[in-house]
Design an enzyme around this catalytic site. Structure first.
Site, PDB file in Angstrom:
ATOM      1  N   ARG A  68       2.408  -6.389   9.379  1.00  0.00           N
ATOM      2  CA  ARG A  68       1.614  -5.297   9.945  1.00  0.00           C
ATOM      3  C   ARG A  68       2.064  -4.954  11.366  1.00  0.00           C
ATOM      4  NH1 ARG A  68      -4.171  -7.199   7.300  1.00  0.00           N
ATOM      5  NH2 ARG A  68      -4.106  -5.814   5.482  1.00  0.00           N
TER       6      ARG A  68
ATOM      7  N   ASN B 256      -1.863   0.002   6.886  1.00  0.00           N
ATOM      8  CA  ASN B 256      -1.348  -1.277   7.383  1.00  0.00           C
ATOM      9  C   ASN B 256      -0.481  -2.007   6.345  1.00  0.00           C
ATOM     10  OD1 ASN B 256      -3.394  -2.087   5.721  1.00  0.00           O
ATOM     11  ND2 ASN B 256      -4.636  -3.043   7.309  1.00  0.00           N
TER      12      ASN B 256
ATOM     13  N   PHE C  49     -15.624   3.218   6.461  1.00  0.00           N
ATOM     14  CA  PHE C  49     -14.249   3.607   6.123  1.00  0.00           C
ATOM     15  C   PHE C  49     -13.962   3.605   4.618  1.00  0.00           C
ATOM     16  CE2 PHE C  49     -14.136  -0.984   7.276  1.00  0.00           C
ATOM     17  CZ  PHE C  49     -13.622  -1.538   6.104  1.00  0.00           C
TER      18      PHE C  49
ATOM     19  N   HIS D  69      -1.905  -5.418   1.405  1.00  0.00           N
ATOM     20  CA  HIS D  69      -3.201  -6.048   1.143  1.00  0.00           C
ATOM     21  C   HIS D  69      -2.953  -7.472   0.679  1.00  0.00           C
ATOM     22  CE1 HIS D  69      -7.073  -7.015  -0.649  1.00  0.00           C
ATOM     23  NE2 HIS D  69      -6.367  -7.507  -1.650  1.00  0.00           N
TER      24      HIS D  69
ATOM     25  N   GLU E 280      -9.252 -10.232  -7.983  1.00  0.00           N
ATOM     26  CA  GLU E 280      -8.244  -9.196  -7.740  1.00  0.00           C
ATOM     27  C   GLU E 280      -7.037  -9.331  -8.668  1.00  0.00           C
ATOM     28  OE1 GLU E 280      -9.392  -8.453  -3.039  1.00  0.00           O
ATOM     29  OE2 GLU E 280      -7.451  -9.337  -3.535  1.00  0.00           O
TER      30      GLU E 280
ATOM     31  N   THR F  22      -5.692  -7.315  10.455  1.00  0.00           N
ATOM     32  CA  THR F  22      -6.006  -5.998   9.885  1.00  0.00           C
ATOM     33  C   THR F  22      -5.564  -4.881  10.838  1.00  0.00           C
ATOM     34  OG1 THR F  22      -7.975  -7.006   8.914  1.00  0.00           O
ATOM     35  CG2 THR F  22      -7.868  -4.600   8.916  1.00  0.00           C
TER      36      THR F  22
ATOM     37  N   ARG G 201      -1.676 -14.206   4.189  1.00  0.00           N
ATOM     38  CA  ARG G 201      -2.453 -13.566   5.255  1.00  0.00           C
ATOM     39  C   ARG G 201      -1.740 -13.731   6.608  1.00  0.00           C
ATOM     40  NH1 ARG G 201      -6.891 -10.308   3.877  1.00  0.00           N
ATOM     41  NH2 ARG G 201      -7.735 -10.852   5.924  1.00  0.00           N
TER      42      ARG G 201
ATOM     43  N   TYR H 157     -12.206  -2.182  -4.110  1.00  0.00           N
ATOM     44  CA  TYR H 157     -12.760  -2.379  -2.764  1.00  0.00           C
ATOM     45  C   TYR H 157     -14.285  -2.327  -2.761  1.00  0.00           C
ATOM     46  CZ  TYR H 157      -8.279  -2.257  -0.230  1.00  0.00           C
ATOM     47  OH  TYR H 157      -7.031  -2.549   0.277  1.00  0.00           O
TER      48      TYR H 157
ATOM     49  N   LYS I  87       0.834  -1.202   0.000  1.00  0.00           N
ATOM     50  CA  LYS I  87       0.000   0.000   0.000  1.00  0.00           C
ATOM     51  C   LYS I  87       0.877   1.265   0.000  1.00  0.00           C
ATOM     52  CE  LYS I  87      -3.865  -2.328   2.338  1.00  0.00           C
ATOM     53  NZ  LYS I  87      -4.873  -2.251   3.435  1.00  0.00           N
TER      54      LYS I  87
END
Ligand code: RTP
Ligand code: MG
Length: 138
Positions: free
Chosen positions: A102, A112, A57, A115, A126, A91, A85, A49, A9
């Site tokens: 993270r 964070n 958010f 993704h 995606e 998250t 993950r 998203y 990100k």
């Protein structure tokens, strides 16, 4: 072999973490099958998203994701969706396990760093959102 989409990100790129994140993937037996740097438009981020469009958010998240360049990657490996993950962590970085990306580098619930797709269905959507078949190296 399973594939997933990873995005470093804008906060990860601006903190100089591209190499650090890729190093962790490769050290854990994950192969980078495709990679590009890009800056998303607001429309592109909203489409990406879309599952979150009713969330409070959503506006802030799509602003953040367009605020600077990101690095999008197709990761490949056994069980790579879950493996990625796990390497990312929760998250909310405050709840993330020690040694996760993270926990080590996130500064905020939104900022964070990474993704990762959360299921085979979202991975397929995606990956095709950012890459065509000729850009993914077998
Ligand atoms: P991601 O989709 O980015 O891999 O993250 P995730 O699955 O762990 O989390 P998700 O629930 O899908 O949320 C997507 C991203 O939205 C931001 N977020 N902000 N302000 C908030 O309460 C909030 N909650 C989520 C985070 O950037 C999160 O990664
Ligand atoms: Mg998610």
């Amino acid at each position: 072999m399973e594939q997933t989409l990873s995005i470093i990100k804008p906060d990860g790129v601006s903190q100089g973490l591209i190499g650090e994140v890729i190093k962790r993937f490769e050290a854990n037996g994950i192969r980078i099958a495709a990679m590009k740097m890009l800056q998303m438009t607001k429309k592109q981020a909203q489409g990406f998203y879309a599952v979150h469009k009713e969330r409070p958010f959503f506006e802030s998240l799509t602003d953040f994701m367009t605020s600077g360049p990101v690095v999008a990657m197709v990761l490949e490996g056994e069980n790579v969706i879950e493996k990625n993950r796990t390497l990312m962590g929760a998250t909310n970085f405050k709840e993330a396990e020690e040694g996760t990306i993270r926990r080590d580098f996130a500064t905020d619930i939104e900022k964070n760093v990474v993704h990762g797709s959360d299921s085979p269905e979202t991975a397929a959507f995606e990956i095709s959102y950012f890459f065509n078949q000729f850009e993914i190296i077998k």
